[in-house]
Design a protein around this motif. Structure first.
Motif, PDB file in Angstrom:
ATOM      1  N   GLY A  27      -5.692 -12.065  12.244  1.00  0.00           N
ATOM      2  CA  GLY A  27      -5.744 -10.880  12.953  1.00  0.00           C
ATOM      3  C   GLY A  27      -4.665  -9.731  12.276  1.00  0.00           C
ATOM      4  N   GLY A  28      -3.532 -10.310  11.828  1.00  0.00           N
ATOM      5  CA  GLY A  28      -2.411  -9.516  11.415  1.00  0.00           C
ATOM      6  C   GLY A  28      -2.961  -8.803   9.992  1.00  0.00           C
ATOM      7  N   ALA A  29      -3.576  -9.742   9.405  1.00  0.00           N
ATOM      8  CA  ALA A  29      -4.101  -8.906   7.942  1.00  0.00           C
ATOM      9  C   ALA A  29      -5.180  -8.054   8.325  1.00  0.00           C
ATOM     10  CB  ALA A  29      -4.639 -10.159   7.145  1.00  0.00           C
ATOM     11  N   LEU A  30      -6.048  -8.372   9.090  1.00  0.00           N
ATOM     12  CA  LEU A  30      -7.157  -7.070   9.692  1.00  0.00           C
ATOM     13  C   LEU A  30      -6.401  -6.026  10.047  1.00  0.00           C
ATOM     14  CD1 LEU A  30      -9.939  -6.363   9.921  1.00  0.00           C
ATOM     15  CD2 LEU A  30      -9.897  -7.347  12.285  1.00  0.00           C
ATOM     16  N   ARG A  31      -5.366  -6.071  10.926  1.00  0.00           N
ATOM     17  CA  ARG A  31      -4.580  -4.823  11.350  1.00  0.00           C
ATOM     18  C   ARG A  31      -4.059  -4.296  10.462  1.00  0.00           C
ATOM     19  NH1 ARG A  31       0.892  -4.735  13.022  1.00  0.00           N
ATOM     20  NH2 ARG A  31       1.245  -3.066  14.320  1.00  0.00           N
ATOM     21  N   MET A  32      -3.236  -4.831   9.284  1.00  0.00           N
ATOM     22  CA  MET A  32      -2.603  -4.265   8.182  1.00  0.00           C
ATOM     23  C   MET A  32      -3.795  -3.658   7.407  1.00  0.00           C
ATOM     24  SD  MET A  32       0.759  -4.625   7.687  1.00  0.00           S
ATOM     25  CE  MET A  32       1.996  -5.765   7.962  1.00  0.00           C
ATOM     26  N   GLY A  33      -4.687  -4.247   7.268  1.00  0.00           N
ATOM     27  CA  GLY A  33      -5.829  -3.697   6.148  1.00  0.00           C
ATOM     28  C   GLY A  33      -6.532  -2.291   6.842  1.00  0.00           C
ATOM     29  N   LEU A  34      -6.674  -2.368   8.214  1.00  0.00           N
ATOM     30  CA  LEU A  34      -7.263  -1.289   8.932  1.00  0.00           C
ATOM     31  C   LEU A  34      -6.318   0.103   8.784  1.00  0.00           C
ATOM     32  CD1 LEU A  34      -8.940  -2.662  11.954  1.00  0.00           C
ATOM     33  CD2 LEU A  34      -9.959  -1.444  10.025  1.00  0.00           C
ATOM     34  N   ILE A  35      -5.111  -0.168   8.933  1.00  0.00           N
ATOM     35  CA  ILE A  35      -3.954   0.797   8.916  1.00  0.00           C
ATOM     36  C   ILE A  35      -3.776   1.152   7.721  1.00  0.00           C
ATOM     37  CG2 ILE A  35      -1.503   1.312   9.258  1.00  0.00           C
ATOM     38  CD1 ILE A  35      -1.465  -0.782  11.640  1.00  0.00           C
ATOM     39  N   PHE A  36      -3.624   0.387   6.559  1.00  0.00           N
ATOM     40  CA  PHE A  36      -3.340   0.988   5.208  1.00  0.00           C
ATOM     41  C   PHE A  36      -4.825   1.652   4.825  1.00  0.00           C
ATOM     42  CE2 PHE A  36       0.262  -1.406   5.316  1.00  0.00           C
ATOM     43  CZ  PHE A  36       1.013  -1.042   4.027  1.00  0.00           C
ATOM     44  N   GLY A  37      -6.030   1.008   5.158  1.00  0.00           N
ATOM     45  CA  GLY A  37      -7.081   1.730   4.544  1.00  0.00           C
ATOM     46  C   GLY A  37      -7.361   3.081   5.115  1.00  0.00           C
ATOM     47  N   SER A  38      -7.129   3.141   6.427  1.00  0.00           N
ATOM     48  CA  SER A  38      -7.492   4.373   7.159  1.00  0.00           C
ATOM     49  C   SER A  38      -6.258   5.505   6.704  1.00  0.00           C
ATOM     50  CB  SER A  38      -7.130   4.145   8.569  1.00  0.00           C
ATOM     51  OG  SER A  38      -8.156   3.483   9.108  1.00  0.00           O
ATOM     52  N   GLN A  95       5.738  -6.286  12.431  1.00  0.00           N
ATOM     53  CA  GLN A  95       6.022  -4.993  12.100  1.00  0.00           C
ATOM     54  C   GLN A  95       5.397  -4.096  13.208  1.00  0.00           C
ATOM     55  OE1 GLN A  95       8.007  -4.097   9.760  1.00  0.00           O
ATOM     56  NE2 GLN A  95       8.366  -6.302   9.232  1.00  0.00           N
ATOM     57  N   SER A  96       6.035  -3.231  13.770  1.00  0.00           N
ATOM     58  CA  SER A  96       5.769  -2.335  14.478  1.00  0.00           C
ATOM     59  C   SER A  96       4.479  -1.392  13.988  1.00  0.00           C
ATOM     60  CB  SER A  96       6.646  -1.325  15.138  1.00  0.00           C
ATOM     61  OG  SER A  96       7.211  -0.663  14.050  1.00  0.00           O
ATOM     62  N   PHE A  97       3.661  -0.629  14.793  1.00  0.00           N
ATOM     63  CA  PHE A  97       2.705   0.270  14.256  1.00  0.00           C
ATOM     64  C   PHE A  97       3.374   1.220  13.439  1.00  0.00           C
ATOM     65  CE2 PHE A  97       0.129   4.055  14.511  1.00  0.00           C
ATOM     66  CZ  PHE A  97      -1.126   3.482  13.944  1.00  0.00           C
ATOM     67  N   THR A 103       4.951   2.803   5.970  1.00  0.00           N
ATOM     68  CA  THR A 103       4.589   2.063   4.818  1.00  0.00           C
ATOM     69  C   THR A 103       3.504   2.475   4.029  1.00  0.00           C
ATOM     70  OG1 THR A 103       5.907   0.097   5.563  1.00  0.00           O
ATOM     71  CG2 THR A 103       4.774  -0.187   3.525  1.00  0.00           C
ATOM     72  N   ALA A 104       2.508   2.577   4.923  1.00  0.00           N
ATOM     73  CA  ALA A 104       0.979   2.887   4.249  1.00  0.00           C
ATOM     74  C   ALA A 104       1.171   4.387   3.744  1.00  0.00           C
ATOM     75  CB  ALA A 104       0.174   2.864   5.326  1.00  0.00           C
ATOM     76  N   ILE A 105       1.836   5.321   4.496  1.00  0.00           N
ATOM     77  CA  ILE A 105       1.831   6.786   4.054  1.00  0.00           C
ATOM     78  C   ILE A 105       2.669   6.733   2.756  1.00  0.00           C
ATOM     79  CG2 ILE A 105       3.069   8.964   4.561  1.00  0.00           C
ATOM     80  CD1 ILE A 105       2.180   8.354   7.561  1.00  0.00           C
ATOM     81  N   GLY A 106       3.681   6.115   2.463  1.00  0.00           N
ATOM     82  CA  GLY A 106       4.653   5.931   1.310  1.00  0.00           C
ATOM     83  C   GLY A 106       3.723   5.290   0.237  1.00  0.00           C
ATOM     84  N   THR A 107       2.884   4.494   0.320  1.00  0.00           N
ATOM     85  CA  THR A 107       2.269   3.951  -0.682  1.00  0.00           C
ATOM     86  C   THR A 107       1.046   4.705  -1.195  1.00  0.00           C
ATOM     87  OG1 THR A 107       0.683   2.372   0.757  1.00  0.00           O
ATOM     88  CG2 THR A 107       2.898   1.691  -0.457  1.00  0.00           C
ATOM     89  N   SER A 108       0.873   5.833  -0.043  1.00  0.00           N
ATOM     90  CA  SER A 108      -0.434   6.506  -0.304  1.00  0.00           C
ATOM     91  C   SER A 108      -0.193   7.962  -0.787  1.00  0.00           C
ATOM     92  CB  SER A 108      -1.187   6.820   0.943  1.00  0.00           C
ATOM     93  OG  SER A 108      -1.748   5.616   1.527  1.00  0.00           O
ATOM     94  N   MET A 109       1.056   8.153  -1.205  1.00  0.00           N
ATOM     95  CA  MET A 109       1.335   9.384  -1.807  1.00  0.00           C
ATOM     96  C   MET A 109       0.851   9.973  -2.901  1.00  0.00           C
ATOM     97  SD  MET A 109       3.672  11.176   0.152  1.00  0.00           S
ATOM     98  CE  MET A 109       3.494  10.490   1.677  1.00  0.00           C
ATOM     99  N   ASP A 110       0.357   9.172  -3.842  1.00  0.00           N
ATOM    100  CA  ASP A 110      -0.138   9.262  -4.874  1.00  0.00           C
ATOM    101  C   ASP A 110      -1.538   9.993  -4.628  1.00  0.00           C
ATOM    102  OD1 ASP A 110      -1.132   6.724  -4.115  1.00  0.00           O
ATOM    103  OD2 ASP A 110      -1.253   5.934  -5.935  1.00  0.00           O
ATOM    104  N   ALA A 111      -2.351   9.272  -3.709  1.00  0.00           N
ATOM    105  CA  ALA A 111      -3.641   9.993  -3.198  1.00  0.00           C
ATOM    106  C   ALA A 111      -3.564  11.307  -2.787  1.00  0.00           C
ATOM    107  CB  ALA A 111      -4.252   9.075  -2.144  1.00  0.00           C
ATOM    108  N   MET A 112      -2.311  11.546  -1.946  1.00  0.00           N
ATOM    109  CA  MET A 112      -1.901  12.928  -1.578  1.00  0.00           C
ATOM    110  C   MET A 112      -1.838  13.803  -2.703  1.00  0.00           C
ATOM    111  SD  MET A 112       0.507  14.273   1.406  1.00  0.00           S
ATOM    112  CE  MET A 112       0.140  13.156   2.559  1.00  0.00           C
TER     113      MET A 112
END
Length: 125
Positions: A27-38, A95-97, A103-112
């Motif tokens: 469940g935690g992995a699914l939550r993380m995957g959804l947040i990072f993927g979105s 980890q909180s939302f 963290t997801a935004i920080g790792t997605s800066m290259d995509a931006m």
């Protein structure tokens, strides 16, 4: 009681705890995957929109902006590398939302950055 039978009984009784632990972790992995993927999917579009709105203002100064950003990044890396560190070891916690999203935004800066680049070369996204 036979030791083998006792071992099998113990294993049978602990399978529910094992299943609960697996589902909790999944469940935690699914939550993380959804947040990072979105966020990873949205950042190129956000970058493209930012690039389209800022391209007319930035085109004349783009080389100086890149120079300033690279100098600032290099100086920050030197500072962080040379300062003494006092690391604390913290135990893992849920980890909180907000923390996961940042963290997801920080790792997605290259995509931006890709989205911004596409806007500057006039690619219709």
């Amino acid at each position: 009681m036979n030791p083998i039978a006792l071992l099998l009984l113990t294993l049978a009784m602990s399978t529910d705890a094992f299943a609960a632990a697996i589902s909790k972790g999944a469940g935690g992995a699914l939550r993380m995957g959804l947040i990072f993927g979105s966020i990873e999917a949205a950042t190129p579009l956000v970058g493209w929109l930012l690039g389209k709105s800022a391209s007319t203002y930035v085109e004349a100064w783009d080389h100086w902006i890149a120079f300033a950003l690279l100098v600032a990044l290099g100086l920050h890396m030197l500072y962080e590398g040379l300062k003494p560190s006092a690391e604390e070891v913290s135990k893992p916690s849920r980890q909180s939302f907000l923390k996961v999203s940042l963290t997801a935004i920080g790792t997605s800066m290259d995509a931006m950055a890709v989205g911004i680049g596409l806007a500057f070369i006039n690619v219709n996204i």
